[in-house]
Scaffold this motif. Structure first.
Motif, PDB file in Angstrom:
ATOM      1  N   SER A  99       0.764  -1.112  -0.059  1.00  0.00           N
ATOM      2  CA  SER A  99      -0.014  -0.044  -0.103  1.00  0.00           C
ATOM      3  C   SER A  99       0.794   1.190  -0.089  1.00  0.00           C
ATOM      4  O   SER A  99       1.935   1.440   0.756  1.00  0.00           O
ATOM      5  N   PHE A 100       0.326   2.115  -0.681  1.00  0.00           N
ATOM      6  CA  PHE A 100       1.253   3.655  -1.007  1.00  0.00           C
ATOM      7  C   PHE A 100       0.591   4.589  -0.974  1.00  0.00           C
ATOM      8  O   PHE A 100      -0.694   4.574  -0.771  1.00  0.00           O
ATOM      9  N   PRO A 101       1.205   5.846  -0.442  1.00  0.00           N
ATOM     10  CA  PRO A 101       0.370   7.121  -0.302  1.00  0.00           C
ATOM     11  C   PRO A 101      -0.353   7.439  -1.362  1.00  0.00           C
ATOM     12  O   PRO A 101      -0.136   6.947  -2.736  1.00  0.00           O
ATOM     13  N   PRO A 102      -1.165   8.439  -1.401  1.00  0.00           N
ATOM     14  CA  PRO A 102      -2.029   9.030  -2.410  1.00  0.00           C
ATOM     15  C   PRO A 102      -1.015   9.520  -3.446  1.00  0.00           C
ATOM     16  O   PRO A 102       0.214   9.966  -2.916  1.00  0.00           O
ATOM     17  N   LEU A 103      -1.365   9.617  -4.492  1.00  0.00           N
ATOM     18  CA  LEU A 103      -0.451   9.971  -5.649  1.00  0.00           C
ATOM     19  C   LEU A 103       0.766   9.169  -6.119  1.00  0.00           C
ATOM     20  O   LEU A 103       1.629   9.336  -6.949  1.00  0.00           O
ATOM     21  N   MET A 104       1.032   8.085  -5.453  1.00  0.00           N
ATOM     22  CA  MET A 104       1.874   7.119  -5.876  1.00  0.00           C
ATOM     23  C   MET A 104       1.167   5.448  -5.918  1.00  0.00           C
ATOM     24  O   MET A 104       0.033   5.301  -5.345  1.00  0.00           O
ATOM     25  N   GLN A 105       1.526   5.073  -7.097  1.00  0.00           N
ATOM     26  CA  GLN A 105       0.976   3.727  -7.305  1.00  0.00           C
ATOM     27  C   GLN A 105       1.975   2.590  -7.637  1.00  0.00           C
ATOM     28  O   GLN A 105       3.143   2.862  -8.203  1.00  0.00           O
ATOM     29  N   GLY A 106       1.747   1.371  -7.160  1.00  0.00           N
ATOM     30  CA  GLY A 106       2.744   0.255  -7.325  1.00  0.00           C
ATOM     31  C   GLY A 106       2.504  -0.614  -8.490  1.00  0.00           C
ATOM     32  O   GLY A 106       1.404  -1.036  -9.015  1.00  0.00           O
ATOM     33  N   ILE A 107       3.672  -0.972  -9.084  1.00  0.00           N
ATOM     34  CA  ILE A 107       3.659  -1.595 -10.228  1.00  0.00           C
ATOM     35  C   ILE A 107       4.614  -2.849  -9.837  1.00  0.00           C
ATOM     36  O   ILE A 107       5.660  -2.756  -9.852  1.00  0.00           O
TER      37      ILE A 107
END
Length: 235
Positions: free
Chosen positions: A6-14
């Motif tokens: 899980s990442f903070p808002p405006l960050m997305q994991g791939i």
């Protein structure tokens, strides 16, 4: 069903699914992927991760994202690891835990013009959580987190913490300039005040200039090695 980090808002994991996240992030950035994309590869023994950034300042200033990424690694280890775990940062990238290398950070940018903002920048890190038992005594200058008392720390937990510390430092850098990052990195710099070798040069590590360049004293002269010398250039 397992879920990714899980990442903070405006960050997305791939999930890089075994590929090198740093190289995958550079390729994705060159194909206009969203800034804030974090590519990662997690195994029980090693964590590799990289983030795509879109700096709005000239490359000479944006290069600060490399030491900023390292500070976020140190802060996450400080928050999650055993109390008083000594974690230091080599100016050129390696992460030192209890004096031995346990990982490293690196960065790449879309161009080499120091006066212009790069179209994109990627910073990333590798962190060793465990090594084969036989390697322990054979490589005294290398270590792993399990050997340093971090056996209960999972790579996923660390990655999530790192992303939060990274975002916090980016916000501080944008709001308050270089001074807070300079103070933090100077307090963590490995070899400060000692004779070192860096990028093929030898001398006395005097300190850091205002942009976190390394001040090296050799032969009666002091020279500055800028952080931009550490950046890989991609087209």
């Amino acid at each position: 069903m397992s879920h990714g980090p899980s990442f903070p808002p405006l960050m997305q994991g791939i999930n890089a699914a075994g590929a090198d996240p740093f190289e995958a992030a550079c390729e994705a950035a060159s194909n206009d992927c969203d800034a804030g994309s974090i590519l990662y590869d997690i195994t029980p023994d090693r964590l590799r991760a990289a983030i795509v950034l879109a700096p709005e300042v000239p490359l000479a200033k944006a290069a600060a994202m490399l030491p900023l990424t390292a500070v976020a690694v140190q802060n996450a280890l400080g928050a999650l690891g055993p109390a008083e775990l000594p974690v230091h940062l080599e100016w050129s990238g390696p992460i030192r835990v209890n004096g031995a290398r346990c990982g490293a950070v690196k960065a790449a940018a879309s161009g080499a013009d120091l006066t212009q903002p790069p179209a994109w920048m990627v910073t990333g890190f590798t962190l060793t959580f465990a090594r084969p038992q036989a390697e322990g005594g054979a490589t005294p200058d290398e270590t792993d987190l399990m050997s340093e008392g971090c056996g209960g720390l999972s790579p996923t937990q660390f990655l999530e913490s790192w992303s939060r510390h990274l975002l916090n430092w980016i916000n501080r850098w944008e709001d308050d300039g270089m001074a807070p990052l300079h103070r933090e990195f100077a307090g963590l710099a490995y070899g400060l005040g000692e004779d070192i070798e860096v990028l093929g040069r030898s001398g006395h590590f005097l300190g850091l200039d205002e942009d976190l360049g390394l001040l090296l004293r050799s032969g009666g002269q002091t020279t500055v090695i800028p952080v931009t010398d550490l950046l890989e250039t991609r087209t």
